[in-house]
Design a protein around this motif. Structure first.
Motif, PDB file in Angstrom:
ATOM      1  N   ALA A  87      -6.509   1.441   4.954  1.00 46.34           N
ATOM      2  CA  ALA A  87      -5.494   1.684   3.787  1.00 46.34           C
ATOM      3  C   ALA A  87      -6.082   0.880   2.677  1.00 46.34           C
ATOM      4  CB  ALA A  87      -4.182   1.441   4.059  1.00 46.34           C
ATOM      5  N   LYS A  88      -6.042   1.167   1.585  1.00 46.78           N
ATOM      6  CA  LYS A  88      -6.219   0.343   0.332  1.00 46.78           C
ATOM      7  C   LYS A  88      -4.944  -0.455  -0.081  1.00 46.78           C
ATOM      8  CE  LYS A  88      -7.527   0.483  -4.771  1.00 46.78           C
ATOM      9  NZ  LYS A  88      -7.624   1.473  -5.796  1.00 46.78           N
ATOM     10  N   TRP A  89      -5.247  -1.829   0.157  1.00 46.29           N
ATOM     11  CA  TRP A  89      -3.977  -2.837  -0.264  1.00 46.29           C
ATOM     12  C   TRP A  89      -4.158  -3.400  -1.555  1.00 46.29           C
ATOM     13  CZ3 TRP A  89       0.206  -3.270   3.380  1.00 46.29           C
ATOM     14  CH2 TRP A  89      -0.088  -2.348   4.390  1.00 46.29           C
ATOM     15  N   THR A  90      -3.039  -3.932  -1.919  1.00 40.51           N
ATOM     16  CA  THR A  90      -2.795  -4.753  -3.062  1.00 40.51           C
ATOM     17  C   THR A  90      -2.192  -5.926  -2.903  1.00 40.51           C
ATOM     18  OG1 THR A  90      -3.061  -2.707  -4.515  1.00 40.51           O
ATOM     19  CG2 THR A  90      -2.016  -4.811  -5.662  1.00 40.51           C
ATOM     20  N   ASP A  91      -2.963  -6.975  -3.151  1.00 39.88           N
ATOM     21  CA  ASP A  91      -2.243  -8.298  -3.000  1.00 39.88           C
ATOM     22  C   ASP A  91      -1.421  -8.848  -4.250  1.00 39.88           C
ATOM     23  OD1 ASP A  91      -1.578 -11.001  -2.681  1.00 39.88           O
ATOM     24  OD2 ASP A  91      -3.624 -11.601  -1.638  1.00 39.88           O
ATOM     25  N   THR A 127       0.826  -1.152   0.060  1.00 42.71           N
ATOM     26  CA  THR A 127      -0.066   0.089  -0.187  1.00 42.71           C
ATOM     27  C   THR A 127       0.836   1.266   0.006  1.00 42.71           C
ATOM     28  OG1 THR A 127      -1.865   1.174   1.135  1.00 42.71           O
ATOM     29  CG2 THR A 127      -0.504   0.136   2.556  1.00 42.71           C
ATOM     30  N   SER A 128       0.325   2.480  -0.522  1.00 43.77           N
ATOM     31  CA  SER A 128       1.070   3.605  -0.353  1.00 43.77           C
ATOM     32  C   SER A 128      -0.058   4.442   0.416  1.00 43.77           C
ATOM     33  CB  SER A 128       1.214   4.381  -1.801  1.00 43.77           C
ATOM     34  OG  SER A 128      -0.033   4.280  -2.635  1.00 43.77           O
ATOM     35  N   ILE A 130       5.743   3.612   0.446  1.00 46.99           N
ATOM     36  CA  ILE A 130       5.317   2.340   0.181  1.00 46.99           C
ATOM     37  C   ILE A 130       5.646   1.567   1.348  1.00 46.99           C
ATOM     38  CG2 ILE A 130       5.107   0.280  -1.089  1.00 46.99           C
ATOM     39  CD1 ILE A 130       6.265   2.218  -3.580  1.00 46.99           C
ATOM     40  N   SER A 131       4.460   0.932   1.950  1.00 45.11           N
ATOM     41  CA  SER A 131       4.575  -0.131   3.072  1.00 45.11           C
ATOM     42  C   SER A 131       4.109  -1.465   2.414  1.00 45.11           C
ATOM     43  CB  SER A 131       3.610   0.100   4.244  1.00 45.11           C
ATOM     44  OG  SER A 131       4.188   1.148   4.866  1.00 45.11           O
ATOM     45  N   VAL A 132       4.899  -2.489   2.994  1.00 47.61           N
ATOM     46  CA  VAL A 132       4.747  -3.872   2.535  1.00 47.61           C
ATOM     47  C   VAL A 132       4.480  -4.661   3.579  1.00 47.61           C
ATOM     48  CG1 VAL A 132       6.248  -3.936   0.493  1.00 47.61           C
ATOM     49  CG2 VAL A 132       7.132  -4.666   2.475  1.00 47.61           C
TER      50      VAL A 132
END
Length: 292
Positions: free
Chosen positions: A113-117, A98-99, A148-150
């Motif tokens: 947050a909006k996360w992308t897998d 996510t950013s 960016i966070s992972v």
């Protein structure tokens, strides 16, 4: 007349003191016997003048005068990790990106947050220890102009099977620019924060060496836990640095250097005189051609 002589003498003393307190522009010259040298050949830089400080920038990558204050340059985020899964062996770990998080990392900011897998970009363990994920390209997130966070997201359910144990053995995050790599984080300094949403009896254990989700025994409650990294800036780059050849307590002497790669190098010498908070600087440059 005596008063006049005394006044003039006092003025001269004051002016003399002021002159000593004035920083002068450094006088400095540098020369070499040639402008073309071979790889590995010693180059002697001959100095004249006596500035307080001399700093040498070779012109090689990471050692360029013009980039001494640079801290940002567009780059692409790339992460890698190694993993182990055992006990219940099935895929229930996801890699998320996510950013949206720019402040504190907590249960609220993570859930909002909006996360992308991006799990499909990584290789996860299927039982073998230290399974390498491969280089995971996150360049599509790098162009957003945001940190960016992972995260690793663990989920499991209450069943008659034992829940998985996952271990993330190593982690590396880098900013990549062609063949140039700027390290952003490793396991020990990635700023991991564990977030528990279900079953507080089984949470991520975070150490400088690894991330461990122990899971649970047969019949353990449903579980959802995240472990989230600090914000990673793909545009971060370390400022270039020079080599200090002289300070105010040393005398200048000729300097010998050699290059291990062919190329054209702009060599810079930053010289300065300093008195208290007052500084005067001069830069002298040479362009050298290094050949095989």
């Amino acid at each position: 007349m005596k008063h006049l002589i005394f006044a003039i003498s006092t003025l001269l003393v004051v002016l003399s003191g002021c002159a000593k307190d004035t920083v002068e522009t450094p006088e400095f010259e540098v020369n070499t016997t040639a402008l073309t040298y071979k790889v590995g050949e010693e180059i002697t830089f001959k100095f004249s003048g006596n500035p307080d400080n001399i700093t040498f920038f070779s012109g090689e990558d990471g050692k360029k005068y013009e980039f001494r204050n640079r801290t940002s340059l567009p780059g692409k985020l790339q992460v890698q990790f190694t993993s182990l899964v055992d006990r219940g062996v099935r895929q229930n770990l996801s890699l998320m990106v996510t950013s949206d998080i720019t402040g504190a990392i907590n249960a609220t900011t993570v859930s909002e947050a909006k996360w992308t897998d991006v799990s499909s970009r990584a290789v996860f363990s299927t039982g073998a220890d230290n399974t390498p994920s491969g280089a995971i390209d996150l360049s599509d997130f790098s162009d957003l102009g945001k940190p960016i966070s992972v995260a690793f997201k663990y989920t499991d359910v209450k069943t008659a099977a034992q829940q998985n144990r996952w271990v993330i053995r190593t982690f590396n995050a880098n900013s990549v620019r062609g063949t140039s790599i700027t390290p952003l984080a490793v396991m020990a300094d990635a700023g991991w924060v564990g977030i528990n949403y279900k079953n507080p009896a089984a949470v991520w254990t975070i150490t400088s060496a690894q991330l461990l989700m122990y899971g649970g025994a047969v019949g353990s409650d449903d579980n959802e836990d995240w472990v989230v990294s600090k914000q990673l800036d793909p545009n971060f780059i370390k400022s270039d640095v020079g080599y200090v050849l002289k300070n105010i307590s040393t005398q200048p002497s000729d300097f010998i250097y050699k290059y291990d790669k062919a190329g054209v190098y702009k060599v810079s010498f930053l010289v300065s005189n300093r008195l208290g908070s007052s500084v005067k600087e001069t830069v002298k440059e040479l362009t050298l051609n290094i050949v095989q």
